[in-house]
Scaffold this motif. Structure first.
Motif, short mmCIF file in Angstrom:
data_model
loop_
_atom_site.label_atom_id
_atom_site.label_comp_id
_atom_site.label_asym_id
_atom_site.label_seq_id
_atom_site.Cartn_x
_atom_site.Cartn_y
_atom_site.Cartn_z
N ASP A 77 15.04 6.97 -7.93
CA ASP A 77 15.11 7.83 -6.55
C ASP A 77 14.09 7.31 -5.89
O ASP A 77 14.24 7.17 -4.84
N LEU A 78 12.98 7.13 -6.43
CA LEU A 78 11.54 6.89 -5.48
C LEU A 78 10.83 5.91 -6.40
O LEU A 78 10.40 6.00 -7.58
N HIS A 79 10.17 4.64 -5.71
CA HIS A 79 9.04 3.89 -6.26
C HIS A 79 8.26 3.55 -5.18
O HIS A 79 8.51 3.35 -4.12
N HIS A 80 6.97 3.21 -5.79
CA HIS A 80 6.08 2.64 -4.46
C HIS A 80 5.34 1.77 -5.27
O HIS A 80 4.32 2.00 -6.12
N ARG A 81 5.30 0.34 -4.96
CA ARG A 81 4.77 -0.77 -5.66
C ARG A 81 3.21 -0.59 -5.32
O ARG A 81 2.33 -1.00 -6.12
N LEU A 120 1.10 1.96 -4.67
CA LEU A 120 0.39 2.86 -5.31
C LEU A 120 0.82 2.92 -7.06
O LEU A 120 0.39 3.55 -7.89
N ASN A 121 1.94 2.18 -7.37
CA ASN A 121 2.14 1.83 -8.60
C ASN A 121 2.80 3.03 -9.15
O ASN A 121 2.41 3.66 -10.39
N ILE A 122 3.78 3.68 -8.23
CA ILE A 122 4.24 5.03 -8.84
C ILE A 122 5.98 4.84 -9.07
O ILE A 122 6.54 4.17 -8.18
N ASP A 167 0.47 6.83 2.69
CA ASP A 167 1.35 6.03 1.62
C ASP A 167 2.65 6.76 1.51
O ASP A 167 3.46 5.89 0.91
N PHE A 168 2.82 7.84 1.87
CA PHE A 168 4.10 8.52 1.54
C PHE A 168 5.32 7.87 2.14
O PHE A 168 6.30 7.57 1.60
N ASP A 169 5.08 7.33 3.33
CA ASP A 169 6.02 6.62 3.83
C ASP A 169 6.57 5.13 3.47
O ASP A 169 7.68 4.88 3.90
N TYR A 170 5.93 4.76 2.58
CA TYR A 170 6.16 3.49 1.97
C TYR A 170 6.72 3.42 0.74
O TYR A 170 7.05 2.53 0.02
N LEU A 218 12.22 -1.76 -13.66
CA LEU A 218 11.58 -2.28 -12.21
C LEU A 218 10.74 -3.21 -12.46
O LEU A 218 10.05 -3.97 -11.46
N GLY A 219 10.12 -3.74 -13.56
CA GLY A 219 9.21 -4.56 -13.75
C GLY A 219 7.80 -3.86 -13.47
O GLY A 219 6.99 -4.57 -13.31
N MET A 220 7.59 -2.60 -13.62
CA MET A 220 6.70 -1.73 -13.38
C MET A 220 6.17 -0.89 -14.57
O MET A 220 6.12 0.11 -14.81
N PRO A 221 5.69 -1.90 -15.77
CA PRO A 221 5.66 -0.93 -16.98
C PRO A 221 4.34 -0.18 -17.05
O PRO A 221 4.34 0.75 -17.93
#
Length: 243
Positions: A146-150, A152-154, A125-128, A185-188
């Motif tokens: 800097d980084l987000h991952h939809r 993993l919701n991070i 998952d790190f690559d996404y 980001l719309g990821m509350p």
């Protein structure tokens, strides 16, 4: 972040005046400047004290001249620390999109970052992760994450500073910043991670996951409201000047 100069000679940073005229949004980091930063102030005071301890007073030197020399030395150390942190941060950003540094000095920091992320998260998952994502919130603020991952919701933010294995990490202002980012980001409900990279111990990286606290989002909203009023930004962003 920047606009073209009137004479066509390049770009310059935007100002509050530009933002009001063009309908631009203030960034999360700009808004959060209204908050006190006791940890930063303590660090800056420490630099001044260290400079005072290490600089010998010249014979016949006035108090004012000696103080100016101490302040200059402290600021020079602070500037070097900022530049080093910015360079490491920038190297990680570019490495995430495929850049391979030729300067070997960056590799301990990159290796430490990669290993810490792989140890904390599933390897596949790190690559996404998506890097350097900009957003504009309908609430009237923007930013670049800097980084987000939809999947993993991070939502994650990278911080560089001088620290060792014994230093406690994780500050309220960092959580407030991540709250603003995940809402923007719309990821509350996203998990909030700070990735702390030591500039004084190459390879030392610590990941801190923050527990949701309703108060931090409310604090950011209060900062946003205060910033709008003190800078005289329009409160209704559907009626911005010129739009």
């Amino acid at each position: 972040y920047e606009i073209e100069k009137k004479d066509g000679s390049g770009k310059r940073p935007t100002t509050v005046k530009d933002a009001k005229k063009l309908g631009l949004l203030p960034s999360v980091t700009e808004i959060m400047k209204v908050l006190p930063k006791p940890a930063l102030i303590r660090w800056m005071n420490k630099q001044v004290l260290m400079a005072a301890l290490t600089l010998t007073r010249n014979e016949g030197e006035s108090d004012e001249a000696y103080i100016d020399r101490i302040m200059y030395d402290a600021e020079d150390h602070s500037r070097q620390a900022r530049e080093k942190g910015t360079a490491i941060h920038g190297a990680i950003e570019k490495w995430l999109v495929g850049w391979v540094p030729s300067d070997e000095a960056f590799w301990p920091y990159l290796d430490g970052f990669r290993d810490a992320m792989h140890n904390y998260l599933p390897l596949a998952d790190f690559d996404y992760f998506e890097s350097e994502k900009s957003f504009a919130s309908p609430l009237g603020y923007g930013g670049k994450v800097d980084l987000h991952h939809r999947k993993l919701n991070i939502v994650a933010d990278i911080k560089t500073s001088e620290f060792d294995e014994n230093k406690a990490l994780g500050y309220p202002e960092h959580i407030i910043q991540l709250e603003a980012y995940r809402h923007g980001l719309g990821m509350p409900d996203a998990r909030m991670l700070n990735i702390y990279i030591s500039t004084s111990v190459p390879g030392l990286v610590r990941i801190v996951e923050h527990v949701k606290n309703d108060g931090h989002w409310e604090i950011f909203l209060a900062c946003l409201e205060f910033y709008r009023k003190i800078k005289k930004f329009p409160l209704d962003y559907n009626k911005r000047e010129g739009l």
